[in-house]
Design an enzyme around this catalytic site. Structure first.
Site, PDB file in Angstrom:
ATOM      1  N   PRO A  14       0.794  -1.233   0.000  1.00 55.34           N
ATOM      2  CA  PRO A  14       0.000   0.000   0.000  1.00 55.34           C
ATOM      3  C   PRO A  14       0.827   1.284   0.000  1.00 55.34           C
ATOM      4  O   PRO A  14       0.274   2.376   0.182  1.00 55.34           O
ATOM      5  CB  PRO A  14      -0.804  -0.123   1.299  1.00 55.34           C
ATOM      6  CG  PRO A  14       0.109  -0.876   2.213  1.00 55.34           C
ATOM      7  CD  PRO A  14       0.845  -1.859   1.330  1.00 55.34           C
ATOM      8  N   GLU A  15       2.126   1.172  -0.233  1.00 53.32           N
ATOM      9  CA  GLU A  15       2.987   2.354  -0.154  1.00 53.32           C
ATOM     10  C   GLU A  15       2.516   3.508  -1.044  1.00 53.32           C
ATOM     11  O   GLU A  15       2.617   4.681  -0.668  1.00 53.32           O
ATOM     12  CB  GLU A  15       4.431   1.985  -0.517  1.00 53.32           C
ATOM     13  CG  GLU A  15       5.178   1.196   0.554  1.00 53.32           C
ATOM     14  CD  GLU A  15       5.000  -0.300   0.412  1.00 53.32           C
ATOM     15  OE1 GLU A  15       5.815  -1.048   0.963  1.00 53.32           O
ATOM     16  OE2 GLU A  15       4.017  -0.741  -0.234  1.00 53.32           O
ATOM     17  N   VAL A  16       2.009   3.188  -2.244  1.00 50.00           N
ATOM     18  CA  VAL A  16       1.588   4.252  -3.164  1.00 50.00           C
ATOM     19  C   VAL A  16       0.461   5.095  -2.582  1.00 50.00           C
ATOM     20  O   VAL A  16       0.276   6.250  -2.975  1.00 50.00           O
ATOM     21  CB  VAL A  16       1.153   3.679  -4.530  1.00 50.00           C
ATOM     22  CG1 VAL A  16       2.324   3.060  -5.253  1.00 50.00           C
ATOM     23  CG2 VAL A  16       0.002   2.690  -4.375  1.00 50.00           C
TER      24      VAL A  16
END
Length: 256
Positions: free
Chosen positions: A130-132
């Site tokens: 989920p970094e984006v």
């Protein structure tokens, strides 16, 4: 005194490393990363340990990634470098490693999982990068993702930042086994028992050889591995294993 961020226990030839931050979904603090380094270094030289388990405490999360609120992802290069070094240490570890995925496995947790040799996940687990969604990118994890999953599927996961099911992770090649939630511990313990019964020296030479040859050309890899099989065959454990096979009995391996 507060509890350690990673709990270390040795039992039946297995070192169990448990991220102990249940209230934070077992996110990685600076302390947790350092303790994982410390315990793996200890395990490496412990002749009584034949396999390593990495997991998270509780029933909700394996590891949800860096503790962003606690400063583990604040841009400090040394923190990121220590995490990268941890992944390298697990991937190249001379003893078999198993990830027990008991819930959310996200971001940096995906890196820990993918660095292990075998991954057993309960069906209710969720995976993703989920970094984006917070303006970041799964940098170090990418080196492992693209060594395990089909590139297009991996890019879709990374770009969308969505969570996927354990079954989807299995289909992508990110995990090796998916079991019913209530069967997780019995399945993990079964795998660990088998691993603990193998030859430690054979495992060590074999794992190190496979790590070393990963980026070699085909012919160079064959030449390299032909020398390594001769090295393994000369060990006392190999002689014992072959003798036990001929005598139709279980081998007694000593790691020599």
């Amino acid at each position: 005194m507060s509890e350690a961020d990673v709990v270390y226990v040795v039992e039946d030839g297995v070192a169990r490393l448990t991220i102990n931050r249940e209230a934070k979904r077992n996110s990685l603090s600076v302390s947790a990363v350092e303790l994982l380094h410390e315990y793996l270094d200890r395990v490496k030289d412990d002749a009584d340990v034949r396999a390593v388990l990495i997991t998270g405490v509780g029933e909700k999360a394996f590891c949800s990634g860096a503790d962003l609120a606690g400063g583990a992802g604040d841009g400090k290069v040394d923190v990121f470098k220590r995490y990268a070094d941890l992944l390298k240490k697990i991937v190249s570890f001379p003893k078999p490693t198993v990830a027990r995925v008991n819930g959310y496995c996200l971001a940096g947790g995906m890196g820990l999982m993918l660095a292990c040799d075998i991954v057993v996940a309960k069906k209710g687990s969720k995976f993703g990068t989920p970094e984006v969604n917070v303006g970041l990118w799964p940098m170090m994890i990418g080196a492992l993702i693209f060594r395990n999953a089909v590139r297009k599927r991996a890019m879709e996961m990374i770009l969308l930042g969505n969570r996927m099911s354990a079954e989807e992770a299995l289909e992508m090649g990110l995990v090796t086994r998916v079991v019913e939630d209530e069967e997780l511990d019995s399945e993990v313990n079964k795998v660990l028992k088998v691993l603990a019964g193998k030859s430690p020296i054979g495992m060590k030479i074999g794992k190190e050889a496979f790590y070393a040859m990963a980026d070699m050309g085909f012919e160079d890899a064959l030449d390299f591995l032909s020398g390594k099989i001769a090295e393994v065959a000369a060990t006392e454990d190999a002689i014992e294993g072959i003798t036990a096979f001929i005598e139709k009995r279980d081998p007694v391996f000593k790691g020599k």
